[in-house]
Design an enzyme around this catalytic site. Structure first.
Site, PDB file in Angstrom:
ATOM      1  N   LEU A   1       4.161   2.435   2.008  1.00 10.52           N
ATOM      2  CA  LEU A   1       5.345   3.098   1.457  1.00 10.52           C
ATOM      3  C   LEU A   1       5.952   4.283   1.964  1.00 10.52           C
ATOM      4  O   LEU A   1       7.047   4.623   2.261  1.00 10.52           O
ATOM      5  CB  LEU A   1       5.280   3.024  -0.008  1.00 10.52           C
ATOM      6  CG  LEU A   1       6.396   3.581  -0.671  1.00 10.52           C
ATOM      7  CD1 LEU A   1       7.856   2.844  -0.634  1.00 10.52           C
ATOM      8  CD2 LEU A   1       5.885   3.836  -2.311  1.00 10.52           C
TER       9      LEU A   1
ATOM     10  N   ALA B   1       0.616  -1.217  -0.010  1.00  8.54           N
ATOM     11  CA  ALA B   1       0.016   0.038   0.110  1.00  8.54           C
ATOM     12  C   ALA B   1       0.740   1.357   0.031  1.00  8.54           C
ATOM     13  O   ALA B   1       1.836   1.169   0.757  1.00  8.54           O
ATOM     14  CB  ALA B   1      -0.776  -0.013   1.303  1.00  8.54           C
TER      15      ALA B   1
ATOM     16  N   LYS C   1      -6.190   1.588  11.173  1.00  9.22           N
ATOM     17  CA  LYS C   1      -7.272   1.830  11.460  1.00  9.22           C
ATOM     18  C   LYS C   1      -8.192   2.085  10.242  1.00  9.22           C
ATOM     19  O   LYS C   1      -7.958   2.200   9.310  1.00  9.22           O
ATOM     20  CB  LYS C   1      -7.804   3.108  12.432  1.00  9.22           C
ATOM     21  CG  LYS C   1      -6.812   4.385  11.699  1.00  9.22           C
ATOM     22  CD  LYS C   1      -7.532   4.873  10.691  1.00  9.22           C
ATOM     23  CE  LYS C   1      -6.662   5.776   9.763  1.00  9.22           C
ATOM     24  NZ  LYS C   1      -7.648   6.169   8.554  1.00  9.22           N
TER      25      LYS C   1
ATOM     26  N   ASP D   1     -12.282   6.593   7.961  1.00 13.47           N
ATOM     27  CA  ASP D   1     -11.051   7.398   7.841  1.00 13.47           C
ATOM     28  C   ASP D   1     -10.512   8.123   8.726  1.00 13.47           C
ATOM     29  O   ASP D   1      -9.403   8.112   9.110  1.00 13.47           O
ATOM     30  CB  ASP D   1     -11.128   7.704   6.486  1.00 13.47           C
ATOM     31  CG  ASP D   1      -9.560   8.228   5.798  1.00 13.47           C
ATOM     32  OD1 ASP D   1      -8.952   7.350   6.012  1.00 13.47           O
ATOM     33  OD2 ASP D   1      -9.800   8.964   4.808  1.00 13.47           O
TER      34      ASP D   1
ATOM     35  N   TYR E   1       0.224 -13.191   0.530  1.00  7.88           N
ATOM     36  CA  TYR E   1       0.188 -12.753   1.843  1.00  7.88           C
ATOM     37  C   TYR E   1       0.283 -14.323   2.793  1.00  7.88           C
ATOM     38  O   TYR E   1       0.822 -14.013   3.854  1.00  7.88           O
ATOM     39  CB  TYR E   1      -1.326 -12.373   2.024  1.00  7.88           C
ATOM     40  CG  TYR E   1      -1.680 -10.895   1.494  1.00  7.88           C
ATOM     41  CD1 TYR E   1      -0.775 -10.241   1.059  1.00  7.88           C
ATOM     42  CD2 TYR E   1      -3.159 -10.541   1.395  1.00  7.88           C
ATOM     43  CE1 TYR E   1      -1.083  -9.115   0.199  1.00  7.88           C
ATOM     44  CE2 TYR E   1      -3.500  -9.566   0.736  1.00  7.88           C
ATOM     45  CZ  TYR E   1      -2.425  -8.792   0.172  1.00  7.88           C
ATOM     46  OH  TYR E   1      -2.741  -7.474  -0.400  1.00  7.88           O
TER      47      TYR E   1
ATOM     48  N   ARG F   1     -10.991   5.211  -0.339  1.00 10.29           N
ATOM     49  CA  ARG F   1     -11.741   5.925   0.817  1.00 10.29           C
ATOM     50  C   ARG F   1     -13.079   6.166   0.167  1.00 10.29           C
ATOM     51  O   ARG F   1     -14.050   6.530   1.001  1.00 10.29           O
ATOM     52  CB  ARG F   1     -10.764   6.935   1.317  1.00 10.29           C
ATOM     53  CG  ARG F   1      -9.744   6.812   1.990  1.00 10.29           C
ATOM     54  CD  ARG F   1      -8.851   8.043   2.249  1.00 10.29           C
ATOM     55  NE  ARG F   1      -7.700   7.671   2.702  1.00 10.29           N
ATOM     56  CZ  ARG F   1      -6.346   7.590   2.121  1.00 10.29           C
ATOM     57  NH1 ARG F   1      -6.344   7.514   1.160  1.00 10.29           N
ATOM     58  NH2 ARG F   1      -5.357   7.379   2.779  1.00 10.29           N
TER      59      ARG F   1
ATOM     60  N   HIS G   1      -9.524  -5.817   7.150  1.00 12.20           N
ATOM     61  CA  HIS G   1      -8.696  -6.056   8.510  1.00 12.20           C
ATOM     62  C   HIS G   1      -8.959  -7.033   9.361  1.00 12.20           C
ATOM     63  O   HIS G   1      -7.931  -7.540   9.931  1.00 12.20           O
ATOM     64  CB  HIS G   1      -9.053  -4.511   9.048  1.00 12.20           C
ATOM     65  CG  HIS G   1      -8.405  -3.401   8.539  1.00 12.20           C
ATOM     66  ND1 HIS G   1      -8.476  -2.113   8.556  1.00 12.20           N
ATOM     67  CD2 HIS G   1      -7.602  -3.396   7.223  1.00 12.20           C
ATOM     68  CE1 HIS G   1      -8.081  -1.240   7.914  1.00 12.20           C
ATOM     69  NE2 HIS G   1      -7.277  -2.008   6.953  1.00 12.20           N
TER      70      HIS G   1
END
Length: 323
Positions: free
Chosen positions: A17, A13, A98, A178, A59, A166, A80
């Site tokens: 980075l 993501a 989060k 967010d 993953y 988002r 998540h």
């Protein structure tokens, strides 16, 4: 001296980075050891600052790596809980971006898993690791503003891109998950209080909340705040008491927005200003997590705290009326 915590990052993501992978690389007691991405090209910018980082093409391969102690998860919001559970079941400590879950009851599952495994599982709620928030909490506890009566919060930035994650409902997008998490969680952390009643109104575009105005009653004080992903960048928190007020100039991402200042204003007196110019809350978060893993230190924001913030988000969603 304890061994460093060896970290793996789940996905390449951009936020990882730009911020968290670099923070892991820079933190004391941490080693940015591996990343999982199916794209070799996406791994290259990480190797630019951490040449020794190993790249796993899935993953699951990262979770199976026996040389990884902890996993950082920057995946889309709706993934998540799933990947936090998978990482913990693989025996890894977990720091998840989060919101760690989309509803408060989901966090109950993670609390049970944490207690079952004995692992450190936490939400990456980085702001409370910044010393400005400890400073404000201590000032409130010391009665520097007298009795706290009201808190004002504003947090916004402009992100109209419909393709941005988002702004995608299927990925758990929206302004509340967010940045509402910061507007609510920061006040809960500083005051130690929970909302007793909530009113809200919001604007929704393509099923995603883009502007939310909230009024809440906490024990002894009221709360008024706005969060938006359709306004120019702004962030500010003011704690107002009967003898003074505390203003935070860059409470949520001072490394990006501007200088973190905590200003104490009292009638008839010159303002007292405390500046925090060099603190990186992402690095401090990684170091605090490492101390919890290696030293058994209490973590500043356990899952119970995250559940409280998510419960307030859930309350706001339930109460919100369309503007």
């Amino acid at each position: 001296m304890s061994e460093p915590v060896r970290w793996g990052v789940l996905g390449a993501a951009n936020f990882a980075l730009q911020h968290m992978a670099r923070a892991i690389h820079a933190a004391e007691g941490a080693e940015f050891a591996a990343i999982a991405t199916s794209s070799a090209a996406k791994a290259e910018p990480f190797r630019a600052f951490a040449p020794g980082v190993r790249v796993h093409d899935s993953y699951d391969a990262l979770l199976a790596d026996p040389e990884i102690d902890a996993i950082y998860i920057p995946l889309p919001n709706h993934l998540h809980v799933e990947w936090t559970q998978k990482a913990a079941r693989a025996g890894k400590h977990v720091l998840c971006e989060k919101p760690i879950a989309m509803t408060a009851p989901e966090i109950d599952q993670l609390i049970a898993l944490r207690d079952e495994t004995g692992l450190v599982i936490a939400e990456a709620f980085m702001i409370v690791h910044h010393p400005q928030w400890t400073c404000v909490r201590d000032m409130l506890d010391a009665g520097e503003v007298g009795t706290l009566r009201h808190v004002d919060v504003a947090f916004s930035f402009n992100n109209p891109d419909p393709g941005n994650i988002r702004n995608r409902v299927e990925a758990g997008g929206g302004v509340l998950p967010d940045i509402g998490v910061y507007a609510f969680g920061g006040v809960r952390y500083a005051t130690g209080q929970e909302p007793e009643a909530v009113m809200a109104r919001w604007k929704v575009e393509n099923e995603v909340d883009t502007f939310v105005q909230v009024w809440a009653d906490f024990p002894g004080f009221t709360y008024g705040g706005t969060v938006s992903t359709r306004l120019a960048p702004r962030q500010e928190v003011t704690f107002q008491g009967d003898r003074g007020s505390i203003r935070m100039s860059a409470p949520f991402n001072p490394t990006v927005f501007g200088e973190a200042r905590v200003e104490l204003h009292r009638d008839g007196q010159q303002a007292e200003v405390r500046r925090f110019t060099s603190d990186n809350h992402y690095v401090l978060q990684v170091e605090a997590f490492g101390r919890a893993v290696r030293g058994g230190d209490a973590y500043a924001v356990p899952l119970e705290f995250s559940r409280g913030t998510q419960a307030m988000i859930d309350q706001v969603k339930a109460a919100a009326v369309q503007m």
